[in-house]
Design a protein around this motif. Structure first.
Motif, short mmCIF file in Angstrom:
data_model
loop_
_atom_site.label_atom_id
_atom_site.label_comp_id
_atom_site.label_asym_id
_atom_site.label_seq_id
_atom_site.Cartn_x
_atom_site.Cartn_y
_atom_site.Cartn_z
N ASN A 34 0.84 -1.20 0.00
CA ASN A 34 0.00 0.00 0.00
C ASN A 34 0.87 1.25 0.00
O ASN A 34 1.25 1.76 1.06
CB ASN A 34 -0.93 0.00 1.21
N PHE A 35 1.19 1.74 -1.18
CA PHE A 35 2.00 2.96 -1.27
C PHE A 35 1.63 3.72 -2.54
O PHE A 35 1.04 3.19 -3.48
CB PHE A 35 3.50 2.64 -1.26
N GLU A 36 1.98 4.99 -2.54
CA GLU A 36 1.91 5.83 -3.73
C GLU A 36 3.30 6.41 -3.97
O GLU A 36 4.11 6.50 -3.02
CB GLU A 36 0.90 6.96 -3.54
N VAL A 37 3.59 6.77 -5.21
CA VAL A 37 4.91 7.32 -5.54
C VAL A 37 4.71 8.73 -6.10
O VAL A 37 4.00 8.92 -7.09
CB VAL A 37 5.66 6.46 -6.56
N ILE A 38 5.34 9.70 -5.44
CA ILE A 38 5.32 11.09 -5.89
C ILE A 38 6.72 11.43 -6.37
O ILE A 38 7.69 11.38 -5.59
CB ILE A 38 4.92 12.06 -4.75
N LEU A 39 6.86 11.74 -7.64
CA LEU A 39 8.16 12.10 -8.21
C LEU A 39 8.17 13.60 -8.48
O LEU A 39 7.33 14.11 -9.22
CB LEU A 39 8.41 11.33 -9.51
N VAL A 40 9.11 14.30 -7.86
CA VAL A 40 9.20 15.76 -8.02
C VAL A 40 10.26 16.08 -9.06
O VAL A 40 11.45 15.83 -8.86
CB VAL A 40 9.54 16.45 -6.68
N GLY A 41 9.81 16.61 -10.20
CA GLY A 41 10.71 17.03 -11.26
C GLY A 41 10.73 18.53 -11.39
O GLY A 41 10.33 19.26 -10.48
N ARG A 42 11.20 19.01 -12.53
CA ARG A 42 11.27 20.45 -12.75
C ARG A 42 10.84 20.75 -14.18
O ARG A 42 10.73 19.83 -15.01
CB ARG A 42 12.67 20.96 -12.48
N PRO A 43 10.59 22.01 -14.51
CA PRO A 43 10.06 22.31 -15.84
C PRO A 43 10.88 21.73 -16.99
O PRO A 43 10.31 21.28 -17.99
CB PRO A 43 10.06 23.84 -15.88
N SER A 44 12.20 21.69 -16.85
CA SER A 44 13.03 21.18 -17.94
C SER A 44 13.27 19.68 -17.86
O SER A 44 13.89 19.11 -18.76
CB SER A 44 14.38 21.91 -17.94
N TYR A 45 12.78 19.03 -16.82
CA TYR A 45 13.03 17.60 -16.65
C TYR A 45 11.86 16.98 -15.89
O TYR A 45 11.74 17.14 -14.68
CB TYR A 45 14.34 17.38 -15.89
N GLN A 46 11.00 16.27 -16.62
CA GLN A 46 9.77 15.73 -16.05
C GLN A 46 9.65 14.24 -16.41
O GLN A 46 8.86 13.86 -17.27
CB GLN A 46 8.56 16.49 -16.58
N PRO A 47 10.42 13.38 -15.77
CA PRO A 47 10.34 11.95 -16.09
C PRO A 47 8.95 11.38 -15.81
O PRO A 47 8.32 11.73 -14.81
CB PRO A 47 11.39 11.31 -15.16
N ILE A 48 8.49 10.53 -16.69
CA ILE A 48 7.17 9.92 -16.55
C ILE A 48 7.32 8.41 -16.43
O ILE A 48 8.04 7.77 -17.21
CB ILE A 48 6.27 10.26 -17.76
N TYR A 49 6.63 7.84 -15.43
CA TYR A 49 6.62 6.40 -15.23
C TYR A 49 5.19 5.95 -14.97
O TYR A 49 4.39 6.70 -14.38
CB TYR A 49 7.49 6.00 -14.02
N ASP A 50 4.88 4.74 -15.36
CA ASP A 50 3.57 4.17 -15.10
C ASP A 50 3.35 4.06 -13.59
O ASP A 50 4.26 3.65 -12.84
CB ASP A 50 3.48 2.79 -15.76
N LYS A 51 2.17 4.45 -13.13
CA LYS A 51 1.75 4.36 -11.73
C LYS A 51 2.53 5.31 -10.81
O LYS A 51 2.51 5.14 -9.58
CB LYS A 51 1.88 2.92 -11.20
N VAL A 52 3.22 6.29 -11.40
CA VAL A 52 3.94 7.29 -10.62
C VAL A 52 3.32 8.65 -10.89
O VAL A 52 3.07 9.01 -12.04
CB VAL A 52 5.44 7.33 -11.00
N LYS A 53 3.08 9.41 -9.83
CA LYS A 53 2.55 10.77 -9.97
C LYS A 53 3.72 11.75 -10.06
O LYS A 53 4.39 12.01 -9.06
CB LYS A 53 1.66 11.11 -8.78
N THR A 54 3.98 12.26 -11.26
CA THR A 54 5.04 13.24 -11.43
C THR A 54 4.47 14.64 -11.22
O THR A 54 3.52 15.02 -11.89
CB THR A 54 5.68 13.14 -12.83
N VAL A 55 5.06 15.36 -10.29
CA VAL A 55 4.67 16.75 -10.06
C VAL A 55 5.86 17.63 -10.39
O VAL A 55 7.01 17.24 -10.18
CB VAL A 55 4.18 16.98 -8.62
N VAL A 56 5.60 18.81 -10.92
CA VAL A 56 6.67 19.66 -11.43
C VAL A 56 6.81 20.90 -10.55
O VAL A 56 5.87 21.70 -10.43
CB VAL A 56 6.39 20.08 -12.89
N PHE A 57 7.97 21.02 -9.93
CA PHE A 57 8.25 22.23 -9.15
C PHE A 57 8.26 23.42 -10.11
O PHE A 57 8.72 23.31 -11.24
CB PHE A 57 9.61 22.10 -8.45
N PRO A 58 7.75 24.58 -9.68
CA PRO A 58 7.55 25.69 -10.62
C PRO A 58 8.82 26.25 -11.26
O PRO A 58 8.73 26.96 -12.26
CB PRO A 58 6.86 26.76 -9.75
N LYS A 59 9.99 25.96 -10.71
CA LYS A 59 11.22 26.49 -11.28
C LYS A 59 12.28 25.40 -11.33
O LYS A 59 12.24 24.42 -10.57
CB LYS A 59 11.73 27.68 -10.47
#
Length: 253
Positions: A34-59
């Motif tokens: 029972n887990f969720e995965v939050i990946l914090v990227g940036r505007p110039s680098y936003q890796p995407i993975y299945d079942k991962v929530k990618t969020v983009v820091f504003p700078k």
């Protein structure tokens, strides 16, 4: 069902994605259910993975503390704890479950190939680690084999706890009740002793910290930090520490 854990990974450099790929793969190899995965990227680098929530820091230019705090803001309100990871960490199969079992009301971390401030070096667990080579020149088949070996290992040590005065937060488990008590990471530290600052705050609040012997991870130490920490940043971190804690600097900054 096991409590929901929010796994928060911050990532900065596209050139280090080979480590991030291994990290994400090891997360989905966990035997925890029972887990969720939050990946914090940036505007110039936003890796995407299945079942991962990618969020983009504003700078693009954000520090580790800012990234972690941003990830926590995007975590489920039902999360019982936050498992915070550097993007160059490989988890072994039961590493998260062992942290959950021990760390109900304290900050805990795993044993690893990186010293956590005490010179115990319980590295009999890493007989395969000397073969570990994650770099652009490695053969893909050899890299994949080594990742599989590492992610399916288990700690050879029994469940137990080494109490610590501070932890390094490349892989750290913080119960939500503790996070709510201590507050977010200090964003005055861009890349540096945010973990030592948080450890000091935990000490002052009476929150215990420890290393769980039965939880094991591999950390490709410096894979990202060595490319992002400058002398100027170290100087800025030292200044921020002094402004908060004065001349009391028991740890290396």
């Amino acid at each position: 069902m096991s409590p929901l854990i929010s796994i928060i990974v911050t990532t900065y450099l596209a050139e280090s994605k080979i480590y991030l790929d291994a990290c994400i793969k090891s997360i989905f190899n966990l035997d925890y259910d029972n887990f969720e995965v939050i990946l914090v990227g940036r505007p110039s680098y936003q890796p995407i993975y299945d079942k991962v929530k990618t969020v983009v820091f504003p700078k693009d230019d954000f520090g580790n503390s800012e990234g972690i705090n941003y990830g926590v803001k995007h975590a489920s309100p039902n999360a019982a704890a936050y498992f915070i990871l550097n993007d160059d960490v490989i988890l072994t199969k039961d590493s998260l479950g062992e942290l959950v079992a021990v760390g109900a009301d304290m900050i805990v971390g795993p044993i690893s190939n990186c010293d956590q401030g005490i010179k115990y070096y319980l590295m009999g667990a890493f007989d395969v680690a000397t073969q570990f080579r994650l770099n652009q020149g490695a053969e893909p088949s050899a890299v994949a084999e080594t990742i599989n070996l590492l992610s399916n290992k288990r700690s050879p040590y029994p469940r137990g706890l080494i109490i610590q005065t501070h932890l390094y937060f490349y892989a750290v488990y913080i119960p939500k009740m503790v996070w709510d008590k201590l507050g977010s990471f200090g964003e005055q530290y861009k890349t540096g002793p945010d973990d030592l600052d948080y450890s000091r705050r935990a000490q002052h609040a009476g929150v215990r910290m420890g290393i769980v012997l039965s939880s094991l991870v591999w950390h490709a130490s410096g894979a990202t930090a060595d490319k992002t920490i400058t002398p100027e940043l170290r100087e800025s971190n030292a200044k921020a520490w002094k402004e908060t804690w004065g001349d009391d600097q028991p740890f290396s900054l």
